[in-house]
Design a protein around this motif. Structure first.
Motif, short mmCIF file in Angstrom:
data_model
loop_
_atom_site.label_atom_id
_atom_site.label_comp_id
_atom_site.label_asym_id
_atom_site.label_seq_id
_atom_site.Cartn_x
_atom_site.Cartn_y
_atom_site.Cartn_z
N TRP A 402 0.59 -0.84 -0.17
CA TRP A 402 0.31 0.06 0.60
C TRP A 402 0.59 1.04 0.00
CZ3 TRP A 402 0.71 4.01 4.16
CH2 TRP A 402 0.78 2.97 4.65
N THR A 403 2.08 1.07 0.81
CA THR A 403 2.83 2.53 0.70
C THR A 403 3.15 2.81 -0.83
OG1 THR A 403 4.77 0.92 0.58
CG2 THR A 403 4.45 1.85 2.57
N HIS A 404 3.25 2.54 -2.13
CA HIS A 404 3.86 2.55 -3.28
C HIS A 404 2.21 3.18 -3.65
CE1 HIS A 404 4.62 0.99 -7.33
NE2 HIS A 404 4.76 2.13 -7.52
N ALA A 405 1.10 2.38 -3.54
CA ALA A 405 0.40 3.01 -4.31
C ALA A 405 -0.20 4.36 -3.17
CB ALA A 405 -1.17 2.12 -3.56
N ALA A 406 0.33 4.90 -1.89
CA ALA A 406 0.24 6.03 -1.57
C ALA A 406 0.35 6.75 -2.00
CB ALA A 406 0.76 6.26 -0.11
N ILE A 407 2.39 6.62 -2.48
CA ILE A 407 3.19 7.31 -3.00
C ILE A 407 2.27 7.85 -4.86
CG2 ILE A 407 5.36 7.59 -4.62
CD1 ILE A 407 6.43 5.82 -2.82
N ALA A 408 2.17 6.76 -5.33
CA ALA A 408 1.40 6.54 -6.93
C ALA A 408 0.17 8.02 -6.33
CB ALA A 408 0.70 5.77 -7.52
N LEU A 409 -0.42 7.54 -5.35
CA LEU A 409 -1.76 8.78 -5.66
C LEU A 409 -1.28 10.15 -4.96
CD1 LEU A 409 -4.28 6.17 -3.27
CD2 LEU A 409 -4.46 7.00 -5.39
#
Length: 425
Positions: A402-409
């Motif tokens: 989910w941390t990758h998603a946070a960066i992308a978001l």
């Protein structure tokens, strides 16, 4: 960048995402606990079939007597709560796996009925709704019918209760929302569909397009009565490390019919070497529950972030997830393109590439796709896409953490801004 001004509105992208992370703490804990139960089922399947390092050895040529392949078929069947399964690297996509199931089972004069509205774009040419002379089901004399969804985007249960005709050989159930603004189907929904269909004709085969749905819920469609299902290994069941392939699972006789379509009558499931891919196939299945759990966290995070910014999202932030796809209604082609470009920029591979809309094989409209993934087309890693048609929805899926998603978001929020804001020219 963390801050951006869109249409006169300044947004702190990092703060928006961090707020959503804090709101989702209890939900993330629930997902982790659910992963444990699904992983136990996979481990039980490995133990029951006595998987060892010797199963990683591959064979070449025809693939006769491939111990690793045949054992993996049984492990996959147990993990997916099915009587039998085939797992093959020769299946090139989820659409191909589905086509093998449909062509393997259906015969001239049979009817295929879609009960969840129109199918995913790439299946329209398989069925024969689009394209001519390519050997579609309709080219071979299989008729097709579909039940429209209700205005709310749900199954029309009253119509379904009297939909089965004598010639209806198979009902197809698309679990994922595809490129439609509707709820994806839960396993409970699928069980209810199967019960209604079987009450009208117990012989009607219930097939499920299970793409994006494996290991999302406690049970699979085959556990609630579905006769057959299929999916891609570069989505959920490949655990983000399998490089190619697909599966078909369900009733043993129907799985073998699909295998005969993939290979040839008389060969069926006895052929198809996996070469040196066995270790990845086994390991990917072992990782699948964990990777699906992370993808669900990414879904909830995307839903929360963009709902907080005023955008309609499907599912909503507090709703249960039935697959690993999160739809965000952005309202314009420009915002869909900007969203996909932001996800691409936050990807580990090809971050410097700008996604542009294009005509894609099997799709009716131009589609923009972001997929800076280690495996081409591996939507379970982290990806975003959408057709350039109203109501202009971006589909966000996958994520190994989910941390990758946070960066992308954060990148996407900075690029798009809140609902009602305009993109700068």
């Amino acid at each position: 960048m963390d801050q951006a001004t869109k249409g006169g509105i300044t947004v702190d992208a990092a703060a928006v995402v961090q707020r959503a992370v804090e709101e989702l703490g209890p939900r993330f804990g629930q997902i982790d606990r659910a992963v444990q139960a699904k992983l136990k089922r996979v481990l039980d399947a490995f133990r029951a079939e006595r998987v060892g390092a010797h199963h990683f050895a591959g064979v070449s040529g025809y693939g006769h007597d491939d111990l690793g392949r045949d054992t993996l078929d049984r492990v996959m069947a147990r993990a997916l709560q099915a009587e039998a399964a085939i797992v093959r690297v020769q299946i090139v996509s989820g659409t191909h796996a589905i086509a093998c199931a449909l062509f393997g089972v259906l015969r001239p004069g049979d009817e295929l009925l879609s009960v969840a509205g129109k199918p995913y774009d790439t299946l329209e040419e398989v069925i024969g709704k689009r394209g001519n002379g390519q050997g579609s089901l309709m080219d071979f004399g299989v008729t097709y019918r579909e039940l429209d969804l209700t205005p709310a985007g749900t199954i029309d249960w009253e119509a379904l209760a009297q939909a089965i005709r004598p010639e209806t050989k198979m009902v197809t159930i698309q679990r994922s929302c595809g490129y439609d603004w509707r709820p994806s189907l839960s396993v409970a929904d699928i069980g209810r569909i199967v019960a209604i269909v079987k009450a009208q004709n117990p012989s009607t085969i219930c097939f499920v397009d299970n793409c994006y749905g494996e290991f999302v819920e406690d049970n699979e469609p085959t556990a609630v009565g579905a006769d057959l299902m299929a999916g891609s290994l570069i989505k959920n069941p490949g655990g983000t490390i399998v490089t190619a392939g697909g599966y078909v699972a369900g009733r043993a006789d129907l799985v073998e019919q699909a295998a005969c379509r993939l290979t040839a009558p008389g060969i069926g499931s006895e052929g198809g070497a996996a070469f040196d891919q066995h270790r990845l196939l086994y390991q990917g299945l072992f990782l699948a529950p964990q990777m699906v759990g992370e993808a669900l966290k990414c879904n909830y995070l995307a839903a929360r972030v963009f709902a907080n910014l005023g955008y309609p999202v499907n599912p909503t932030p507090d709703a249960a997830q039935s697959d690993i796809i999160q739809a965000i209604k952005l309202g314009s082609a420009e915002k869909v393109i900007a969203f996909c470009r932001a996800v691409q920029q936050a990807s580990p591979i090809d971050s410097y590439v700008d996604p542009v809309p294009a005509v894609m094989p099997g799709y009716e409209d131009q589609v923009v796709m972001a997929g800076g993934t280690f495996i081409e087309g591996s939507t379970s890693e982290l990806s975003a896409d959408g057709p350039l048609r109203a109501p202009y929805v971006a589909y966000f899926q996958g994520g190994t953490h989910w941390t990758h998603a946070a960066i992308a978001l954060e990148t996407a929020v900075a690029a798009i801004g809140p609902a009602g804001s305009a993109l700068e020219s």
